[in-house]
Write a protein that holds these residues in place. Sequence first.
Motif, PDB file in Angstrom:
ATOM      1  N   MET A 165       2.844   2.699   9.211  1.00 48.39           N
ATOM      2  CA  MET A 165       3.263   1.746  10.231  1.00 48.39           C
ATOM      3  C   MET A 165       2.439   0.470  10.160  1.00 48.39           C
ATOM      4  N   LEU A 166       1.123   0.618  10.047  1.00 50.17           N
ATOM      5  CA  LEU A 166       0.254  -0.560   9.953  1.00 50.17           C
ATOM      6  C   LEU A 166       0.550  -1.368   8.700  1.00 50.17           C
ATOM      7  N   GLU A 167       0.801  -0.647   7.601  1.00 49.96           N
ATOM      8  CA  GLU A 167       1.082  -1.317   6.336  1.00 49.96           C
ATOM      9  C   GLU A 167       2.395  -2.088   6.417  1.00 49.96           C
ATOM     10  N   LEU A 168       3.418  -1.506   7.064  1.00 49.68           N
ATOM     11  CA  LEU A 168       4.703  -2.184   7.216  1.00 49.68           C
ATOM     12  C   LEU A 168       4.586  -3.401   8.127  1.00 49.68           C
ATOM     13  N   GLN A 169       3.780  -3.247   9.209  1.00 57.87           N
ATOM     14  CA  GLN A 169       3.573  -4.394  10.099  1.00 57.87           C
ATOM     15  C   GLN A 169       2.873  -5.538   9.374  1.00 57.87           C
ATOM     16  N   GLY A 170       1.867  -5.168   8.581  1.00 55.41           N
ATOM     17  CA  GLY A 170       1.152  -6.218   7.832  1.00 55.41           C
ATOM     18  C   GLY A 170       2.027  -6.874   6.785  1.00 55.41           C
ATOM     19  N   ALA A 171       2.910  -6.087   6.172  1.00 61.22           N
ATOM     20  CA  ALA A 171       3.776  -6.655   5.135  1.00 61.22           C
ATOM     21  C   ALA A 171       4.746  -7.662   5.725  1.00 61.22           C
TER      22      ALA A 171
ATOM     23  N   ASP B 217       4.216  -9.839   7.911  1.00 59.31           N
ATOM     24  CA  ASP B 217       3.557 -11.127   8.147  1.00 59.31           C
ATOM     25  C   ASP B 217       3.205 -11.846   6.853  1.00 59.31           C
ATOM     26  N   GLN B 218       3.446 -11.255   5.708  1.00 60.06           N
ATOM     27  CA  GLN B 218       3.087 -11.864   4.424  1.00 60.06           C
ATOM     28  C   GLN B 218       4.098 -12.936   4.024  1.00 60.06           C
ATOM     29  N   PRO B 219       3.676 -13.837   3.144  1.00 60.29           N
ATOM     30  CA  PRO B 219       4.613 -14.831   2.601  1.00 60.29           C
ATOM     31  C   PRO B 219       5.760 -14.125   1.871  1.00 60.29           C
ATOM     32  N   ASN B 220       6.852 -14.851   1.688  1.00 58.51           N
ATOM     33  CA  ASN B 220       8.050 -14.249   1.113  1.00 58.51           C
ATOM     34  C   ASN B 220       7.800 -13.638  -0.260  1.00 58.51           C
ATOM     35  N   VAL B 221       7.104 -14.368  -1.116  1.00 60.23           N
ATOM     36  CA  VAL B 221       6.886 -13.886  -2.477  1.00 60.23           C
ATOM     37  C   VAL B 221       6.023 -12.625  -2.462  1.00 60.23           C
ATOM     38  N   ASP B 222       4.971 -12.650  -1.659  1.00 60.88           N
ATOM     39  CA  ASP B 222       4.094 -11.471  -1.584  1.00 60.88           C
ATOM     40  C   ASP B 222       4.840 -10.265  -1.019  1.00 60.88           C
ATOM     41  N   LEU B 223       5.704 -10.536  -0.020  1.00 60.86           N
ATOM     42  CA  LEU B 223       6.466  -9.436   0.564  1.00 60.86           C
ATOM     43  C   LEU B 223       7.399  -8.803  -0.470  1.00 60.86           C
ATOM     44  N   LEU B 224       8.105  -9.652  -1.191  1.00 58.39           N
ATOM     45  CA  LEU B 224       9.034  -9.132  -2.179  1.00 58.39           C
ATOM     46  C   LEU B 224       8.307  -8.475  -3.342  1.00 58.39           C
ATOM     47  N   TRP B 225       7.104  -8.926  -3.604  1.00 55.23           N
ATOM     48  CA  TRP B 225       6.299  -8.323  -4.675  1.00 55.23           C
ATOM     49  C   TRP B 225       5.961  -6.848  -4.363  1.00 55.23           C
ATOM     50  N   GLU B 226       5.739  -6.570  -3.079  1.00 57.99           N
ATOM     51  CA  GLU B 226       5.305  -5.227  -2.688  1.00 57.99           C
ATOM     52  C   GLU B 226       6.428  -4.364  -2.077  1.00 57.99           C
ATOM     53  N   VAL B 227       7.624  -4.962  -1.890  1.00 58.59           N
ATOM     54  CA  VAL B 227       8.654  -4.242  -1.157  1.00 58.59           C
ATOM     55  C   VAL B 227       9.094  -2.970  -1.870  1.00 58.59           C
TER      56      VAL B 227
ATOM     57  N   HIS C  62       7.324  -0.930  -3.670  1.00 59.47           N
ATOM     58  CA  HIS C  62       6.316   0.099  -3.415  1.00 59.47           C
ATOM     59  C   HIS C  62       6.411   0.609  -1.974  1.00 59.47           C
ATOM     60  N   LEU C  63       6.609  -0.355  -1.023  1.00 62.05           N
ATOM     61  CA  LEU C  63       6.652   0.048   0.387  1.00 62.05           C
ATOM     62  C   LEU C  63       7.882   0.912   0.689  1.00 62.05           C
ATOM     63  N   LEU C  64       9.020   0.521   0.132  1.00 63.65           N
ATOM     64  CA  LEU C  64      10.230   1.295   0.382  1.00 63.65           C
ATOM     65  C   LEU C  64      10.131   2.695  -0.236  1.00 63.65           C
ATOM     66  N   GLY C  65       9.558   2.765  -1.432  1.00 56.88           N
ATOM     67  CA  GLY C  65       9.397   4.077  -2.078  1.00 56.88           C
ATOM     68  C   GLY C  65       8.466   4.983  -1.300  1.00 56.88           C
ATOM     69  N   ARG C  66       7.376   4.409  -0.818  1.00 55.95           N
ATOM     70  CA  ARG C  66       6.425   5.221  -0.047  1.00 55.95           C
ATOM     71  C   ARG C  66       7.040   5.666   1.274  1.00 55.95           C
ATOM     72  N   SER C  67       7.800   4.762   1.919  1.00 53.13           N
ATOM     73  CA  SER C  67       8.445   5.111   3.185  1.00 53.13           C
ATOM     74  C   SER C  67       9.445   6.244   2.991  1.00 53.13           C
ATOM     75  N   ALA C  68      10.220   6.169   1.914  1.00 55.76           N
ATOM     76  CA  ALA C  68      11.203   7.228   1.649  1.00 55.76           C
ATOM     77  C   ALA C  68      10.510   8.557   1.410  1.00 55.76           C
ATOM     78  N   SER C  69       9.357   8.512   0.708  1.00 51.60           N
ATOM     79  CA  SER C  69       8.625   9.747   0.435  1.00 51.60           C
ATOM     80  C   SER C  69       8.086  10.358   1.721  1.00 51.60           C
ATOM     81  N   VAL C  70       7.549   9.524   2.603  1.00 49.52           N
ATOM     82  CA  VAL C  70       6.995  10.030   3.864  1.00 49.52           C
ATOM     83  C   VAL C  70       8.109  10.589   4.757  1.00 49.52           C
ATOM     84  N   LEU C  71       9.233   9.859   4.814  1.00 47.76           N
ATOM     85  CA  LEU C  71      10.336  10.325   5.656  1.00 47.76           C
ATOM     86  C   LEU C  71      10.940  11.629   5.133  1.00 47.76           C
ATOM     87  N   SER C  72      10.923  11.843   3.805  1.00 48.58           N
ATOM     88  CA  SER C  72      11.451  13.087   3.242  1.00 48.58           C
ATOM     89  C   SER C  72      10.593  14.285   3.614  1.00 48.58           C
ATOM     90  N   GLN C  73       9.344  14.036   3.945  1.00 51.99           N
ATOM     91  CA  GLN C  73       8.442  15.109   4.347  1.00 51.99           C
ATOM     92  C   GLN C  73       8.455  15.348   5.848  1.00 51.99           C
TER      93      GLN C  73
END
Length: 457
Positions: A220-226, A228-238, A240-251
């Motif tokens: 949650m903290l990581e998603l909130q911080g993401a 607030d990031q600039p567009n390029v930085d957000l898209l750079w990490e998206v 990874h964030l989506l994959g990690r979120s899917a993994s956590v939700l599957s558990q």
Amino acid sequence: MATAKDKLQGLQGEITCSICRSYFSEPVTISCGHSFCRTCLSWSWRLGATPSSCPECRQMAQTTEIPGVNGRLAELTDLVKQLCSENLQSAEGQRQCARHKLTFKLFCEDDQTLLCVRCAQSPEHGAHQLSLVEEAAHNCRKKLQLLQSHLGKHLEEAEELHAGEEIPAVDWHWMITEEFNKLHQFLMEEELRCFERLKQDERAEQDRLSQHVHTLQDLMLELQGAGDQPNVDLLWEVKHLLGRSASVLSQRAKGVSPELREYPIPGMMEMLRRVRVDLTMDPTAASPCVIISEDLKSVKAGEGWQVGTSHPEDCAFHAVLTEQVFSSGRQYWEVDVTQLPQWMLGIYTPHLRKRRDPCDSLFLLSHVKKEKDYYLQTYPGSLNCRVKGRVPRIGVYLEYSSGTLAFYNVLRHSLIYEFHSIPFTESIIPFFSPGPPIPGTKAGPMILCPVKSHSCL
């Protein structure tokens, strides 16, 4: 007017012991006036329920000592025996074969019958061993004497064993008590080990849930911080964030729903099987959506079962009841559910049924599939646990007086769930539902396990 024969018979009664029904042998006379053989009286007083009482009139004797031999009675006995013997010898000639009217001269050892000469010549005795009457009687008396000797020895041994019962050679009471003490100690130790495992599992479950909460909080903290990031930085990490979120939700399911615990209880199945009952299904108390076998020992889902939801209230009547109805005591039965992905079983209690909810009369354990996992649930009740695999065999224990209904994993010797303090007041009927079926699969039957077998066919 009495004949000599009548008088002789009267004398025979006077010299006959009322215990052994034979002529006196060492006759003794006790205080009430009755006489007996010395040995007969001795055995009677040793083995009798009332020692020192007269075996004939039950009057208590003046002394517990056996009196001396009555000499006059002994002489009279010998005299009468002699007279009877002479009379018998004279009468033997009068005993004749009813068929041939001839005197008995021979004795058939094979048939143990008296024969006249004509009888001995008949074909039926042709191959038999024959003896003269005098010789056969002599041999018979020897056998009787030998038998009496053997019986006397057995009587002495029995009396010694009877006298020694007060102080047994082996203290079985003590030994059996010690064995039960060992068993009690063993069960207490097993109970402590089981409780220790339970504490460890509870700590591990708390740690696992705590870790799951921390993982969700960090994400949650990581998603909130993401955000607030600039567009390029957000898209750079998206990615990874989506994959990690899917993994956590599957558990999530495994993080929220606990896994069924197994705590084997030594000797539990052996104890339950002492009250095992033989059940048969009642075709007249079955839904048209189920098919019952000819032997009334199994049931499976029919093609007419329309799959809706897996809630008991929607499937309660797609089931079958048994012919047996219980209103007291303790009962136990086992069910093979190996071939079923989903099933329900338990009891039906008509007297608890309410108008608004027909399922208030049911107490069930169900096995359902959700996505890729299987769950064991109770209705009503709070059990909702994942299982590693299918539970192939379920034991059901019912105790009417305490209102107890328990379900067991038979192969693991462990308790699954227990209802307690159910207010039973009337009849209880076992309940079986082989579904709901899973679309696209072909399920097998739910089978009542044989009472005399530890495995289902």
